[in-house]
Structure formats: C-alpha cells, structure tokens
Scaffold this motif. Structure first.
Motif, PDB file in Angstrom:
ATOM      1  N   HIS A  64       0.859  -1.183   0.000  1.00 45.13           N
ATOM      2  CA  HIS A  64       0.000   0.000   0.000  1.00 45.13           C
ATOM      3  C   HIS A  64       0.897   1.234   0.000  1.00 45.13           C
ATOM      4  O   HIS A  64       1.082   1.912   1.017  1.00 45.13           O
ATOM      5  N   ASP A  65       1.434   1.528  -1.170  1.00 43.26           N
ATOM      6  CA  ASP A  65       2.437   2.598  -1.331  1.00 43.26           C
ATOM      7  C   ASP A  65       1.749   3.933  -1.608  1.00 43.26           C
ATOM      8  O   ASP A  65       2.065   4.619  -2.597  1.00 43.26           O
ATOM      9  N   PHE A  66       0.807   4.307  -0.748  1.00 38.73           N
ATOM     10  CA  PHE A  66       0.024   5.520  -0.956  1.00 38.73           C
ATOM     11  C   PHE A  66      -0.634   5.893   0.374  1.00 38.73           C
ATOM     12  O   PHE A  66      -0.635   5.100   1.321  1.00 38.73           O
ATOM     13  N   SER A  67      -1.195   7.084   0.432  1.00 38.01           N
ATOM     14  CA  SER A  67      -1.889   7.527   1.641  1.00 38.01           C
ATOM     15  C   SER A  67      -3.037   8.443   1.244  1.00 38.01           C
ATOM     16  O   SER A  67      -3.089   8.968   0.125  1.00 38.01           O
ATOM     17  N   GLY A  68      -3.979   8.610   2.175  1.00 41.58           N
ATOM     18  CA  GLY A  68      -5.069   9.546   1.966  1.00 41.58           C
ATOM     19  C   GLY A  68      -6.280   8.990   1.255  1.00 41.58           C
ATOM     20  O   GLY A  68      -7.160   9.761   0.857  1.00 41.58           O
ATOM     21  N   PHE A  69      -6.360   7.668   1.095  1.00 44.46           N
ATOM     22  CA  PHE A  69      -7.488   7.056   0.404  1.00 44.46           C
ATOM     23  C   PHE A  69      -8.456   6.424   1.412  1.00 44.46           C
ATOM     24  O   PHE A  69      -8.203   6.406   2.613  1.00 44.46           O
ATOM     25  N   ALA A  70      -9.548   5.881   0.911  1.00 40.64           N
ATOM     26  CA  ALA A  70     -10.571   5.284   1.772  1.00 40.64           C
ATOM     27  C   ALA A  70      -9.993   4.130   2.586  1.00 40.64           C
ATOM     28  O   ALA A  70      -9.178   3.351   2.069  1.00 40.64           O
ATOM     29  N   PRO A  71     -10.397   4.008   3.855  1.00 40.76           N
ATOM     30  CA  PRO A  71      -9.845   2.940   4.706  1.00 40.76           C
ATOM     31  C   PRO A  71      -9.982   1.547   4.100  1.00 40.76           C
ATOM     32  O   PRO A  71      -9.104   0.700   4.285  1.00 40.76           O
ATOM     33  N   GLU A  72     -11.068   1.290   3.371  1.00 47.93           N
ATOM     34  CA  GLU A  72     -11.265  -0.053   2.814  1.00 47.93           C
ATOM     35  C   GLU A  72     -10.159  -0.451   1.843  1.00 47.93           C
ATOM     36  O   GLU A  72      -9.862  -1.635   1.671  1.00 47.93           O
ATOM     37  N   LEU A  73      -9.527   0.537   1.216  1.00 49.22           N
ATOM     38  CA  LEU A  73      -8.480   0.238   0.252  1.00 49.22           C
ATOM     39  C   LEU A  73      -7.287  -0.427   0.917  1.00 49.22           C
ATOM     40  O   LEU A  73      -6.622  -1.288   0.326  1.00 49.22           O
ATOM     41  N   TYR A  74      -7.021  -0.065   2.163  1.00 51.50           N
ATOM     42  CA  TYR A  74      -5.853  -0.585   2.872  1.00 51.50           C
ATOM     43  C   TYR A  74      -6.093  -1.987   3.430  1.00 51.50           C
ATOM     44  O   TYR A  74      -5.159  -2.622   3.928  1.00 51.50           O
ATOM     45  N   GLN A  75      -7.316  -2.460   3.327  1.00 51.97           N
ATOM     46  CA  GLN A  75      -7.621  -3.821   3.766  1.00 51.97           C
ATOM     47  C   GLN A  75      -7.490  -4.835   2.632  1.00 51.97           C
ATOM     48  O   GLN A  75      -7.502  -6.036   2.875  1.00 51.97           O
ATOM     49  N   LEU A  76      -7.378  -4.351   1.408  1.00 56.65           N
ATOM     50  CA  LEU A  76      -7.315  -5.263   0.265  1.00 56.65           C
ATOM     51  C   LEU A  76      -5.972  -5.966   0.195  1.00 56.65           C
ATOM     52  O   LEU A  76      -4.921  -5.378   0.486  1.00 56.65           O
ATOM     53  N   GLN A  77      -6.008  -7.218  -0.201  1.00 57.61           N
ATOM     54  CA  GLN A  77      -4.798  -8.025  -0.357  1.00 57.61           C
ATOM     55  C   GLN A  77      -4.716  -8.558  -1.778  1.00 57.61           C
ATOM     56  O   GLN A  77      -5.737  -8.779  -2.441  1.00 57.61           O
ATOM     57  N   TYR A  78      -3.480  -8.765  -2.218  1.00 54.43           N
ATOM     58  CA  TYR A  78      -3.252  -9.440  -3.496  1.00 54.43           C
ATOM     59  C   TYR A  78      -1.924 -10.165  -3.399  1.00 54.43           C
ATOM     60  O   TYR A  78      -0.867  -9.528  -3.348  1.00 54.43           O
ATOM     61  N   ARG A  79      -1.964 -11.509  -3.370  1.00 52.06           N
ATOM     62  CA  ARG A  79      -0.778 -12.290  -3.044  1.00 52.06           C
ATOM     63  C   ARG A  79      -0.590 -13.485  -3.981  1.00 52.06           C
ATOM     64  O   ARG A  79      -0.741 -14.637  -3.580  1.00 52.06           O
ATOM     65  N   PRO A  80      -0.269 -13.197  -5.240  1.00 49.16           N
ATOM     66  CA  PRO A  80      -0.052 -14.295  -6.189  1.00 49.16           C
ATOM     67  C   PRO A  80       1.290 -14.994  -5.949  1.00 49.16           C
ATOM     68  O   PRO A  80       2.190 -14.464  -5.300  1.00 49.16           O
ATOM     69  N   GLN A  81       1.401 -16.167  -6.490  1.00 50.16           N
ATOM     70  CA  GLN A  81       2.677 -16.880  -6.505  1.00 50.16           C
ATOM     71  C   GLN A  81       3.640 -16.161  -7.444  1.00 50.16           C
ATOM     72  O   GLN A  81       3.234 -15.502  -8.404  1.00 50.16           O
ATOM     73  N   GLY A  82       4.923 -16.312  -7.172  1.00 52.41           N
ATOM     74  CA  GLY A  82       5.933 -15.899  -8.123  1.00 52.41           C
ATOM     75  C   GLY A  82       6.309 -17.056  -9.033  1.00 52.41           C
ATOM     76  O   GLY A  82       5.708 -18.131  -8.994  1.00 52.41           O
ATOM     77  N   ALA A  83       7.319 -16.823  -9.843  1.00 49.69           N
ATOM     78  CA  ALA A  83       7.850 -17.864 -10.734  1.00 49.69           C
ATOM     79  C   ALA A  83       9.362 -17.690 -10.767  1.00 49.69           C
ATOM     80  O   ALA A  83       9.911 -17.175 -11.751  1.00 49.69           O
ATOM     81  N   PRO A  84      10.043 -18.079  -9.683  1.00 46.37           N
ATOM     82  CA  PRO A  84      11.485 -17.821  -9.592  1.00 46.37           C
ATOM     83  C   PRO A  84      12.293 -18.408 -10.739  1.00 46.37           C
ATOM     84  O   PRO A  84      13.262 -17.791 -11.206  1.00 46.37           O
ATOM     85  N   GLY A  85      11.921 -19.602 -11.212  1.00 46.55           N
ATOM     86  CA  GLY A  85      12.652 -20.198 -12.321  1.00 46.55           C
ATOM     87  C   GLY A  85      12.539 -19.371 -13.587  1.00 46.55           C
ATOM     88  O   GLY A  85      13.533 -19.128 -14.289  1.00 46.55           O
ATOM     89  N   LEU A  86      11.326 -18.940 -13.897  1.00 43.67           N
ATOM     90  CA  LEU A  86      11.119 -18.079 -15.065  1.00 43.67           C
ATOM     91  C   LEU A  86      11.855 -16.758 -14.877  1.00 43.67           C
ATOM     92  O   LEU A  86      12.461 -16.241 -15.827  1.00 43.67           O
ATOM     93  N   ALA A  87      11.812 -16.208 -13.679  1.00 44.27           N
ATOM     94  CA  ALA A  87      12.494 -14.941 -13.415  1.00 44.27           C
ATOM     95  C   ALA A  87      13.990 -15.058 -13.686  1.00 44.27           C
ATOM     96  O   ALA A  87      14.593 -14.163 -14.314  1.00 44.27           O
ATOM     97  N   MET A  88      14.601 -16.134 -13.251  1.00 48.05           N
ATOM     98  CA  MET A  88      16.030 -16.314 -13.492  1.00 48.05           C
ATOM     99  C   MET A  88      16.308 -16.508 -14.973  1.00 48.05           C
ATOM    100  O   MET A  88      17.319 -16.021 -15.502  1.00 48.05           O
TER     101      MET A  88
END
Length: 277
Positions: A64-88
């Motif tokens: 949450h790299d921001f401030s001053g928005f509605a409180p509900e925004l700071y409750q949202l989550q998004y947590r996908p898997q990475g792909a370390p092999g593809l990244a390398m």
C-alpha cells in the motif's frame, strides 16, 4: 526480429480497484476474455531501480504505497505466486543481451502492479514476475528492453506494462474538489489530453523505433501530458516488444475512458491472441 504479445494498462489512482468508473469495470471483465497465460511479466511505472531488476519472489504481497485514500483500500490483499525459475531465465537472457541486470526477492507489489492485476485476475492464481524500469529514465534503454523481452519471453507468458497514457497529476489535482461530480466543470475533457492521446494512437500504427525515441518532440502536448516520463515508458516497452516496421504489430485499442478530464485510462493490446467477446 522477435515479437511478443503485450498489454499496456493505464492503472490510474490506487482507488481504481474500488472506484465506480468505466476503467474498473472493463478491467474486471478482461481476465475472462483473455487466453489464460502461464505467467505474467509485469512492468510498473512505480517500480524504478538503478538498473533493470527482475523480481524472483516466490510469493508476492501487495504494498500500500500511498496515503489519503478510503480505509477499505488498505484492507485489500493481493498475493499471487511468483515464478522464480522463469524470473532467473529472464534475467539470464537479458544479461546475455548486454542489459545490466540484477535480481531481487523483495515480495512487495506496488499499486501499479497489484491494483490492475486484482481486477483482471482477482483470485491471484496467475504467477507473476516483475521487471523494473531503470535509471536514467530514457527512451532508448526502455525501447531496447521491450525488444529484448520479446526475445527471451516464452510465448505462453504475457507481458503486462502498467503506466498511464496521460499523467499530469498537477492538472488532475487542480480539478478535484469535495463537491465535484462526474458532470461538473472539473471533469470536462481537457483538449490537450485528447490531442496527445490521438497522436499516440496514430503513432502506434505508423512509427517504428526512431519515431518512438523522439515521441516527446513528435506528439502534441507531450511535455504537459507527461511532465515526467515514467508512466509513458511502459507503453514504449509494450510497443517495442510487439515488433518494428519490419514486423508490423497488431495494435488493439481495448478501452478508452478519462478520469478528471485529463487522466487517460486507456488499455491497449499488442499481438494478443483472439479474445472472448
């Protein structure tokens, strides 16, 4: 010359994920229309490093790299898997092409990444790899980055770049007021933004590398539309990955709308496979 499928998204404010605006509704339906990729390589205007950095995190977490928005925004989550092999694999391919590159397992996803992804793939079930912009923020380096990514990305990995087709926040903030509504004067379309966007679309269909490297001189009102260029560079990368004049890309305008009369929320596809209606 290599070409690749890519998707440019104007991500707007962090609140795009909860605002009742056309762009949010479009993005919320986009995932069902796109052929499902094996993974996404995501480049955000808010991810800038001293050199190109490839994100190798095994598990991502919203930042949450921001401030001053509605409180509900700071409750949202998004947590996908990475792909370390593809990244390398990507990092090694870029390094072999001469790109100064580093890797990082920092799991933070900035709002330019997680906000559009949460709308498109709300279940966070598509793995993600990030690639940063790099200082100095120049056109040539990032055009070449797009070309190099086209050469190293597997065909079943979708390149998503996230920025904004126009990004003058001073003009946007000047139009904001506690009493403003969608039909008020604060929200009327600003001609310079419309003209810059029109020039951009014309260039997408005609210009190769040289024209894009001079976009700040060739597109009307470029300096006002982008007082700084980090939100336009993702479009440059997506266009470069799609091919040059020797391999003319398929440009697919997918969505156009405007926030505050000056912030374009355009979404543009390049060389995308057939989409569901």
């Amino acid at each position: 010359m290599f070409t690749h499928s890519s998707l440019f998204i104007s991500h707007g404010a962090p609140s795009t994920v909860i605002d009742d605006i056309p762009a949010r509704h479009f993005l919320a339906g986009l995932g069902a229309r796109l052929p499902r990729p094996r993974a996404i390589v995501l480049i955000s205007a808010h991810n800038i490093a001293r050199q190109t950095v490839v994100g190798t995190a095994a598990q991502w977490q919203e930042w949450h790299d921001f401030s001053g928005f509605a409180p509900e925004l700071y409750q949202l989550q998004y947590r996908p898997q990475g792909a370390p092999g593809l990244a390398m694999q990507i990092a090694q391919g870029l390094a072999a092409a001469g790109v100064p590159v580093a890797v990082s397992d920092d799991p933070a996803l900035d709002h330019g990444a997680w906000v559009p992804l949460k709308l498109i793939y709300p279940l966070a079930d598509v793995p993600v790899v990030t690639v940063s912009l790099a200082f100095p923020l120049d056109n040539l380096h990032h055009w070449q980055l797009g070309e190099q990514l086209a050469a190293v990305l597997p065909p079943d990995v979708l390149l998503v770049t996230s920025g904004s087709i126009t990004h003058n926040l001073r003009d946007a903030f000047a139009r904001m007021s506690p009493t403003a509504t969608a039909g008020s004067a604060e929200y009327t379309l600003e001609p310079y933004a419309a003209e810059f966007i029109a020039d951009t679309y014309a260039a997408l269909n005609t210009q190769g590398e040289h024209g894009w490297l001079q976009w700040e001189q060739q597109l009307r009102h470029a300096r006002r539309a982008h007082p700084s260029i980090e939100h336009f560079l993702p479009l440059l990368i997506a266009r470069a990955a799609a091919g040059t004049q020797q391999a003319t890309p398929q440009v697919q305008p997918l969505h156009q709308s405007m926030v505050l009369g000056v912030l374009g929320m355009d979404v543009i596809g390049f060389n995308l496979p057939p989409m569901a209606q």
